[in-house]
Motif scaffolding. Structure first.
Motif, PDB file in Angstrom:
ATOM      1  N   SER A 269      37.551  37.669  22.138  1.00 40.13           N
ATOM      2  CA  SER A 269      36.471  36.696  22.306  1.00 40.13           C
ATOM      3  C   SER A 269      35.878  36.773  23.710  1.00 40.13           C
ATOM      4  CB  SER A 269      36.970  35.277  22.015  1.00 40.13           C
ATOM      5  OG  SER A 269      37.923  34.884  22.983  1.00 40.13           O
ATOM      6  N   LEU A 270      36.610  37.379  24.657  1.00 38.22           N
ATOM      7  CA  LEU A 270      36.081  37.530  26.009  1.00 38.22           C
ATOM      8  C   LEU A 270      34.907  38.499  26.053  1.00 38.22           C
ATOM      9  CD1 LEU A 270      39.381  37.812  28.086  1.00 38.22           C
ATOM     10  CD2 LEU A 270      37.828  35.862  27.968  1.00 38.22           C
ATOM     11  N   MET A 271      34.794  39.362  25.062  1.00 34.91           N
ATOM     12  CA  MET A 271      33.733  40.366  25.068  1.00 34.91           C
ATOM     13  C   MET A 271      32.511  39.940  24.268  1.00 34.91           C
ATOM     14  SD  MET A 271      34.942  42.487  27.111  1.00 34.91           S
ATOM     15  CE  MET A 271      33.581  43.631  27.037  1.00 34.91           C
ATOM     16  N   ASN A 272      32.514  38.740  23.714  1.00 38.24           N
ATOM     17  CA  ASN A 272      31.409  38.309  22.863  1.00 38.24           C
ATOM     18  C   ASN A 272      30.262  37.669  23.623  1.00 38.24           C
ATOM     19  OD1 ASN A 272      32.775  39.228  20.646  1.00 38.24           O
ATOM     20  ND2 ASN A 272      33.724  37.267  20.205  1.00 38.24           N
ATOM     21  N   ASN A 273      30.387  37.526  24.905  1.00 32.66           N
ATOM     22  CA  ASN A 273      29.323  36.903  25.692  1.00 32.66           C
ATOM     23  C   ASN A 273      29.312  37.518  27.090  1.00 32.66           C
ATOM     24  OD1 ASN A 273      31.454  35.723  27.108  1.00 32.66           O
ATOM     25  ND2 ASN A 273      31.438  33.908  25.821  1.00 32.66           N
ATOM     26  N   ASP A 274      28.590  36.881  27.989  1.00 28.31           N
ATOM     27  CA  ASP A 274      28.481  37.411  29.343  1.00 28.31           C
ATOM     28  C   ASP A 274      29.809  37.423  30.081  1.00 28.31           C
ATOM     29  OD1 ASP A 274      25.809  37.892  29.012  1.00 28.31           O
ATOM     30  OD2 ASP A 274      25.161  36.024  29.941  1.00 28.31           O
ATOM     31  N   ARG A 275      30.778  36.621  29.643  1.00 22.97           N
ATOM     32  CA  ARG A 275      32.095  36.612  30.291  1.00 22.97           C
ATOM     33  C   ARG A 275      32.753  37.986  30.215  1.00 22.97           C
ATOM     34  NH1 ARG A 275      33.654  33.259  34.047  1.00 22.97           N
ATOM     35  NH2 ARG A 275      35.856  33.201  33.695  1.00 22.97           N
ATOM     36  N   GLY A 276      32.575  38.668  29.118  1.00 19.40           N
ATOM     37  CA  GLY A 276      33.159  39.998  28.965  1.00 19.40           C
ATOM     38  C   GLY A 276      32.582  40.974  29.973  1.00 19.40           C
ATOM     39  N   LEU A 277      31.273  40.928  30.151  1.00 15.49           N
ATOM     40  CA  LEU A 277      30.642  41.798  31.132  1.00 15.49           C
ATOM     41  C   LEU A 277      31.074  41.430  32.550  1.00 15.49           C
ATOM     42  CD1 LEU A 277      27.032  42.150  29.700  1.00 15.49           C
ATOM     43  CD2 LEU A 277      28.971  43.701  29.480  1.00 15.49           C
ATOM     44  N   GLU A 278      31.247  40.149  32.794  1.00 12.70           N
ATOM     45  CA  GLU A 278      31.729  39.714  34.105  1.00 12.70           C
ATOM     46  C   GLU A 278      33.116  40.283  34.369  1.00 12.70           C
ATOM     47  OE1 GLU A 278      31.590  35.442  34.313  1.00 12.70           O
ATOM     48  OE2 GLU A 278      29.425  35.404  34.012  1.00 12.70           O
ATOM     49  N   ASN A 279      33.973  40.287  33.356  1.00 15.78           N
ATOM     50  CA  ASN A 279      35.313  40.854  33.503  1.00 15.78           C
ATOM     51  C   ASN A 279      35.250  42.346  33.822  1.00 15.78           C
ATOM     52  OD1 ASN A 279      36.773  38.490  33.031  1.00 15.78           O
ATOM     53  ND2 ASN A 279      36.686  38.777  30.822  1.00 15.78           N
ATOM     54  N   VAL A 280      34.387  43.068  33.134  1.00 20.85           N
ATOM     55  CA  VAL A 280      34.236  44.504  33.370  1.00 20.85           C
ATOM     56  C   VAL A 280      33.760  44.742  34.798  1.00 20.85           C
ATOM     57  CG1 VAL A 280      32.890  46.559  32.725  1.00 20.85           C
ATOM     58  CG2 VAL A 280      33.865  45.092  30.949  1.00 20.85           C
ATOM     59  N   LEU A 281      32.755  43.992  35.239  1.00 15.80           N
ATOM     60  CA  LEU A 281      32.232  44.158  36.595  1.00 15.80           C
ATOM     61  C   LEU A 281      33.271  43.786  37.647  1.00 15.80           C
ATOM     62  CD1 LEU A 281      28.614  42.798  36.107  1.00 15.80           C
ATOM     63  CD2 LEU A 281      29.312  45.177  36.420  1.00 15.80           C
ATOM     64  N   LEU A 282      34.037  42.748  37.376  1.00 18.03           N
ATOM     65  CA  LEU A 282      35.074  42.312  38.313  1.00 18.03           C
ATOM     66  C   LEU A 282      36.150  43.387  38.470  1.00 18.03           C
ATOM     67  CD1 LEU A 282      36.068  39.917  40.042  1.00 18.03           C
ATOM     68  CD2 LEU A 282      37.297  39.110  38.039  1.00 18.03           C
ATOM     69  N   ILE A 283      36.590  43.950  37.357  1.00 17.90           N
ATOM     70  CA  ILE A 283      37.611  45.005  37.405  1.00 17.90           C
ATOM     71  C   ILE A 283      37.052  46.246  38.095  1.00 17.90           C
ATOM     72  CG2 ILE A 283      38.996  46.574  35.979  1.00 17.90           C
ATOM     73  CD1 ILE A 283      39.149  44.187  33.943  1.00 17.90           C
ATOM     74  N   ALA A 284      35.809  46.596  37.805  1.00 11.72           N
ATOM     75  CA  ALA A 284      35.188  47.747  38.474  1.00 11.72           C
ATOM     76  C   ALA A 284      35.128  47.518  39.983  1.00 11.72           C
ATOM     77  CB  ALA A 284      33.786  47.995  37.920  1.00 11.72           C
ATOM     78  N   GLY A 285      34.812  46.301  40.381  1.00 11.66           N
ATOM     79  CA  GLY A 285      34.767  45.970  41.802  1.00 11.66           C
ATOM     80  C   GLY A 285      36.128  46.093  42.459  1.00 11.66           C
TER      81      GLY A 285
END
Length: 125
Positions: A40-56
């Motif tokens: 469910s974390l990937m169904n909205n902008d939260r999922g993208l935020e997680n990806v960007l955070l990990i990439a950072g």
């Protein structure tokens, strides 16, 4: 300057290739988030935020980011790569390889590039 720069510099210095690699790398990260996190974390902008955070965090660990300004620029660059529809294929390839191999972006980018070039050469014949 970290795995991102080394891997891309061995291929090309072009902005387009760096964007492709960034999308590929973000796809690898997204695959990991999908495997290890609540879907469910990937169904909205939260999922993208997680990806960007990990990439950072990965960029900080690799020594690519040394200041808040560099972090802001890197985040904007990654967000641009995520939103660029012409790079979606590379992100999906990264997701596939991340889900099937568990490898890091720098480890598989060379193999990925070789396969794409070989496939393009076959099409031209």
């Amino acid at each position: 300057m970290g795995q991102f720069s080394v891997a891309v510099d061995t291929i090309s210095d072009s902005i387009a290739v760096k964007g492709m690699f960034c999308a590929f790398k973000l796809g690898l990260i997204e695959a990991k988030v999908r495997v290890y996190a609540d879907m469910s974390l990937m169904n909205n902008d939260r999922g993208l935020e997680n990806v960007l955070l990990i990439a950072g965090f990965a960029a900080i660990k690799d020594g690519q980011i040394r200041s808040e300004a560099e972090a802001d620029a890197y985040s904007a660059y990654c967000l641009e790569a995520l939103n660029d529809s012409s790079l979606e294929w590379f992100r999906k390839c990264g997701m596939f390889w991340g889900a099937t191999t568990g490898a890091r972006a720098g480890e598989v980018w060379g193999e990925f590039e070789d396969r794409v070039i070989a496939a393009m050469a076959k099409e031209r014949r």
